[in-house]
Design a protein around this motif. Structure first.
Motif, PDB file in Angstrom:
ATOM      1  N   SER A   1      18.262  39.200  15.573  1.00 39.87           N
ATOM      2  CA  SER A   1      19.033  37.921  15.109  1.00 39.87           C
ATOM      3  C   SER A   1      20.073  38.215  14.871  1.00 39.87           C
ATOM      4  O   SER A   1      20.881  37.452  16.101  1.00 39.87           O
ATOM      5  CB  SER A   1      18.339  36.998  14.463  1.00 39.87           C
TER       6      SER A   1
ATOM      7  N   SER B   1      19.142  35.884   8.523  1.00 37.59           N
ATOM      8  CA  SER B   1      17.993  36.735   9.692  1.00 37.59           C
ATOM      9  C   SER B   1      17.975  38.123   9.684  1.00 37.59           C
ATOM     10  O   SER B   1      18.829  38.830   9.100  1.00 37.59           O
ATOM     11  CB  SER B   1      19.934  36.743  10.707  1.00 37.59           C
TER      12      SER B   1
ATOM     13  N   LEU C   1       7.384  28.086  10.421  1.00 33.99           N
ATOM     14  CA  LEU C   1       8.250  29.753  11.336  1.00 33.99           C
ATOM     15  C   LEU C   1       7.509  29.582  12.450  1.00 33.99           C
ATOM     16  O   LEU C   1       7.804  29.970  13.694  1.00 33.99           O
ATOM     17  CB  LEU C   1       8.577  30.401  10.446  1.00 33.99           C
ATOM     18  N   PRO C   2       6.115  29.999  12.468  1.00 37.65           N
ATOM     19  CA  PRO C   2       5.317  31.042  13.536  1.00 37.65           C
ATOM     20  C   PRO C   2       5.265  29.430  14.999  1.00 37.65           C
ATOM     21  O   PRO C   2       5.375  30.043  15.358  1.00 37.65           O
ATOM     22  CB  PRO C   2       3.911  31.120  13.061  1.00 37.65           C
TER      23      PRO C   2
ATOM     24  N   GLU D   1      15.742  29.643  18.230  1.00 34.72           N
ATOM     25  CA  GLU D   1      14.845  30.087  17.343  1.00 34.72           C
ATOM     26  C   GLU D   1      15.883  30.046  16.073  1.00 34.72           C
ATOM     27  O   GLU D   1      15.674  30.084  14.724  1.00 34.72           O
ATOM     28  CB  GLU D   1      14.464  31.434  16.769  1.00 34.72           C
TER      29      GLU D   1
ATOM     30  N   LEU E   1      17.146  32.081  23.906  1.00 34.35           N
ATOM     31  CA  LEU E   1      15.727  32.068  22.545  1.00 34.35           C
ATOM     32  C   LEU E   1      16.239  32.592  21.346  1.00 34.35           C
ATOM     33  O   LEU E   1      15.964  31.706  20.551  1.00 34.35           O
ATOM     34  CB  LEU E   1      14.200  33.789  23.207  1.00 34.35           C
ATOM     35  N   ALA E   2      17.472  33.440  21.930  1.00 35.21           N
ATOM     36  CA  ALA E   2      17.782  33.121  19.698  1.00 35.21           C
ATOM     37  C   ALA E   2      18.086  32.589  19.039  1.00 35.21           C
ATOM     38  O   ALA E   2      18.304  32.348  17.661  1.00 35.21           O
ATOM     39  CB  ALA E   2      19.158  34.862  20.248  1.00 35.21           C
TER      40      ALA E   2
ATOM     41  N   ASN F   1       9.438  27.162  21.166  1.00 30.82           N
ATOM     42  CA  ASN F   1      10.992  27.518  21.568  1.00 30.82           C
ATOM     43  C   ASN F   1      10.713  28.636  22.386  1.00 30.82           C
ATOM     44  O   ASN F   1      11.936  28.370  23.933  1.00 30.82           O
ATOM     45  CB  ASN F   1      12.025  28.680  20.375  1.00 30.82           C
ATOM     46  N   ALA F   2       9.888  29.995  22.468  1.00 36.19           N
ATOM     47  CA  ALA F   2       9.559  30.544  23.305  1.00 36.19           C
ATOM     48  C   ALA F   2       9.322  30.145  24.968  1.00 36.19           C
ATOM     49  O   ALA F   2       9.663  30.520  25.873  1.00 36.19           O
ATOM     50  CB  ALA F   2       8.822  31.474  22.814  1.00 36.19           C
TER      51      ALA F   2
ATOM     52  N   ARG G   1      15.075  27.871  12.504  1.00 27.76           N
ATOM     53  CA  ARG G   1      15.009  28.405  11.041  1.00 27.76           C
ATOM     54  C   ARG G   1      15.506  27.497  10.589  1.00 27.76           C
ATOM     55  O   ARG G   1      15.567  27.858   9.254  1.00 27.76           O
ATOM     56  CB  ARG G   1      15.099  29.655  12.052  1.00 27.76           C
TER      57      ARG G   1
ATOM     58  N   ARG H   1       8.678  29.180  16.644  1.00 27.37           N
ATOM     59  CA  ARG H   1       9.238  30.173  17.361  1.00 27.37           C
ATOM     60  C   ARG H   1       8.528  30.247  18.778  1.00 27.37           C
ATOM     61  O   ARG H   1       9.122  30.785  19.710  1.00 27.37           O
ATOM     62  CB  ARG H   1       8.922  31.953  16.560  1.00 27.37           C
ATOM     63  N   THR H   2       6.606  30.119  18.673  1.00 28.40           N
ATOM     64  CA  THR H   2       6.044  30.192  19.647  1.00 28.40           C
ATOM     65  C   THR H   2       6.501  28.860  20.698  1.00 28.40           C
ATOM     66  O   THR H   2       6.608  28.699  21.776  1.00 28.40           O
ATOM     67  CB  THR H   2       4.206  29.170  19.651  1.00 28.40           C
TER      68      THR H   2
END
Length: 425
Positions: free
Chosen positions: A401, A397, A228-229, A69, A65-66, A235-236, A73, A232-233
């Motif tokens: 991160s 970061s 970005l939001p 992201e 996940l990291a 990717n998660a 990013r 992240r959704t």
């Protein structure tokens, strides 16, 4: 899933319902990164240690996940691709990737085709694994050569559905002990388990395709920090889905194969199919083999598209003058390039020679050794890029991160060392 859009007229979704409708690149990256070899390794860990190492799967999911992201990013906040970022570190980074991609692609092409051919041979034995593998390679070639991203995303989503029903369904079928599952969340290291712990943490969907994630966000039309939001959704969802798959395989290995010697390599999954047939009947074996094929073939589709995009951008970036290397690049520009199509050909046809060795397990070992040398490079370069002035404040970061990226560098560097030592033992 939505098709490719014009980022100049479409704004980023404002709420989670709208974001769910845009999900796609994360599923592509996560499904591509989990192959038959990862599932075998998880099954072997379950057969040896039961649920004791479940916590390692959770940590591995958090690591990916990291990393995912961080890749997304960089693309959204720098306005450059990851290859353009690597060029700013020096030509050495570009050459490292280019040489690695050529060698890795030759071995991986054979590995992915062979893994896809194994379950088809078990279901339809009138063709050998070799020829089923070739047909899978040709099918992936045609799909990626002629298909656009939007089509590939829909195909991958369909295969994800098959994987979820079959693999997770098998885990429910074997009726796990929920108390033991919960106890597996407590970190413990039984004797001899360190290598399995590191493998589980490092193997939850972690390959060169993680770097392709940014290019799939470009294909969706995501541009700028406002996305970005959404990223992240996306990717998660992708890596949480992957985590569920791997946990399901750990459950199956724990319940069905505890105390048994499991065949290593991709054929271990065929052994599991036979065990399911013996315990529950043929009706349980066939869906499992279908799921096994879905797991393997998604890696063919994702790599043939994603890594070919990386290679096309590598060729563009390597040849571009310094003042043009960081310019904005469009997905269609890469997808229509000769370098993109040349790498698809490289993944498909030269590796077919290796299929005549009839050694799918040895191919998996070679692929695993090669794969270990990319992840520390990816994590290390992201750590540098995302803590520099190459990105604005919204792309830098934070401590969370950075902690994960430093841990990823250390873990994957050790895994690379372990793989290198293992080659000479």
């Amino acid at each position: 899933m939505s098709s490719e859009v014009d980022h100049n007229v479409v704004a980023a979704p404002a709420d989670w319902r709208a974001r769910l409708k845009q999900i796609g690149p994360g599923i592509m990256a996560a499904a591509t990164g989990v192959g038959a070899g990862d599932l075998v390794a998880t099954m072997v860990a379950g057969s040896k240690y039961g649920y004791t190492l479940l916590w390692a799967v959770i940590i591995g999911t958090a690591f990916k996940l990291a990393l995912g992201e961080a890749v997304g990013r960089w693309h959204l906040t720098s306005g450059q691709t990851i290859l353009s970022g690597w060029r700013t570190l020096g030509k050495w980074a570009l050459w490292y990737f280019g040489v690695y991609a050529v060698i890795w692609g030759f071995v991986y092409g054979a590995t992915a085709m062979s893994a896809s051919g194994l379950p088809l041979n078990a279901l339809f034995p009138f063709l050998s694994v070799r020829y089923w593998a070739m047909l899978c390679g040709l099918a992936g070639f045609a799909l990626v050569w002629y298909g656009r991203y939007a089509i590939l995303e829909k195909v991958m989503t369909a295969f994800i559905g098959i994987m979820f029903v079959t693999v997770v369904g098998t885990a429910f079928l074997v009726a796990p002990n929920l108390g033991d599952v919960a106890w597996g969340l407590v970190p413990r290291l039984p004797d001899g388990s360190l290598v399995y712990v590191l493998g589980l943490i490092g193997g939850v969907g972690g390959t060169i395709t993680m770097a392709a994630y940014g290019y799939w966000t470009i294909a969706k039309g995501w541009r700028g920090p406002s996305w970005l939001p959404m990223m992240r959704t996306d990717n998660a969802v992708g890596y949480l889905t992957t985590g569920v798959f791997v946990i399901a395989m750990l459950i199956v290995g724990s319940e069905l194969l505890a105390g048994h010697e499991v065949v290593t390599g991709d054929k271990g999954l065929l052994t599991l199919g036979d065990t399911l047939a013996a315990d529950y009947g043929e009706w349980a074996r066939i869906p499992f083999l279908v799921g096994f094929f879905a797991v393997a073939f998604t890696s063919v589709i994702g790599v043939w598209n994603g890594v070919s995009l990386l290679f096309a951008d590598w060729w563009r970036t390597l040849r571009a003058p310094s003042d043009e290397a960081g310019e904005k690049v469009e997905h269609r520009q890469l997808e229509g390039s000769r370098a993109y199509r040349g790498y698809i050909l490289w993944l498909t046809f030269p590796p077919m020679v290796l299929l005549f060795l009839d050694q799918p397990f040895q191919l998996t070992v070679a692929y695993g050794a090669l794969g270990a040398f990319f992840m520390p490079f990816l994590a290390g370069t992201l750590l540098v890029l995302l803590n520099s002035r190459r990105v604005g404040a919204d792309g830098r970061s934070g401590w969370i991160s950075n902690t994960f990226l430093v841990a990823c560098v250390a873990l994957f560097a050790y895994l690379a060392y372990d793989q290198l030592v293992g080659l000479f033992e």
